[in-house]
Design a protein around this motif. Structure first.
Motif, PDB file in Angstrom:
ATOM      1  N   ARG A  72       0.792  -1.364  -0.154  1.00  0.00           N
ATOM      2  CA  ARG A  72      -0.276  -0.304   0.432  1.00  0.00           C
ATOM      3  C   ARG A  72       0.686   1.718   0.117  1.00  0.00           C
ATOM      4  O   ARG A  72       1.600   1.051   0.717  1.00  0.00           O
ATOM      5  CB  ARG A  72      -0.965  -0.232   1.415  1.00  0.00           C
ATOM      6  N   ARG A 115      -9.514  -0.850  -5.077  1.00  0.00           N
ATOM      7  CA  ARG A 115      -8.591  -0.668  -4.001  1.00  0.00           C
ATOM      8  C   ARG A 115      -7.658   0.961  -3.653  1.00  0.00           C
ATOM      9  O   ARG A 115      -7.086   0.906  -2.893  1.00  0.00           O
ATOM     10  CB  ARG A 115      -7.491  -1.432  -4.572  1.00  0.00           C
ATOM     11  N   SER A 131      -3.098  -3.191  -1.875  1.00  0.00           N
ATOM     12  CA  SER A 131      -2.998  -3.657  -2.702  1.00  0.00           C
ATOM     13  C   SER A 131      -2.568  -3.832  -3.821  1.00  0.00           C
ATOM     14  O   SER A 131      -3.027  -5.131  -5.141  1.00  0.00           O
ATOM     15  CB  SER A 131      -4.309  -4.845  -2.626  1.00  0.00           C
TER      16      SER A 131
END
Lengths: 113, 110
Positions: free
Chosen positions: A18, A63, A80
């Motif tokens: 991340r 995401r 991710s």
């Protein structure tokens, strides 16, 4: 210097990780926009904030998320991470209705390995 | 729809004139912008059209026909430094967002 500041300039990270990209708009501009530009692709609109509120959403993946803070700086969070997320991420700011469109920052080049 | 179409690539000779076309199929139109982008750098503003007609700014001019959904960017007296991508973008009323075409890569040769 355009007046729009983006940090970091370069980011290399692994798949599944991340990252957070940061943008400070030009003084006086209330709107912040995020764009993604993959290799040899056009600028893809992700999301717009105006004075702290989300105003428009484009082709932004689940995401990915963003927010604009009371001091008007904005952050784009990418989680991710996948190899295909490698791209240049631009932030731009504007005064609504400006005839000069947007002023772009110099971008963050994200490489996912 | 929000299709914005531009030619992918163009070539021209130093000192010449080149016209880059842009067509758009969109509703809620509130202005058309042209940006220049050198490889790996940020786009920089070139011109803005919201009414029909020609806007001239030095070596660069931009034209808009709202009824035809058509614009062009005209570059005169081409210089080597004009080698770049030229992006056409349309603004919408209710959000002020810009939707960009894929850009036209212009190569200027000596």
């Amino acid at each position: 210097d355009s007046g729009v500041t983006q940090t970091p300039k370069h980011l290399i990270t692994a798949t599944g990780q991340r990252v957070t990209l940061r943008c400070s708009p030009r003084s006086g501009d209330l709107s912040v926009y995020w764009y993604q530009q993959s290799l040899d692709q056009g600028l893809q609109f992700l999301i717009q904030y105006y004075n702290g509120e989300e105003r428009a959403k484009g082709n932004i993946l689940e995401r990915f998320s963003a927010q604009q803070f009371p001091d008007l700086h904005s952050e784009l969070n990418l989680s991710s991470l996948e190899l295909g997320d490698s791209a240049l991420y631009f932030c731009a700011s504007s005064v609504d209705g400006s005839n000069y469109g947007y002023t772009f920052g110099s971008g963050t080049r994200l490489t996912v390995v | 729809g929000q299709n914005i179409d531009q030619p992918t690539e163009m070539t021209a000779t130093e000192g010449a004139i080149v016209q880059i076309n842009c067509t758009y199929q969109t509703s809620g139109f509130n202005g058309l912008f042209w940006y220049q982008q050198h490889a790996g750098e940020a786009p920089t503003f070139l011109s803005y059209n919201v009414l029909d007609g020609l806007e001239e700014k030095g070596r660069f001019s931009s034209f808009l026909s709202r009824s035809k959904g058509y614009s062009y960017l005209l570059l005169k007296e081409l210089q080597m430094k004009d080698s770049a991508s030229y992006l056409c973008a349309v603004r919408f009323y209710n959000t002020d967002k810009l939707i960009f075409g894929t850009g036209t890569r212009l190569q200027v040769f000596p």
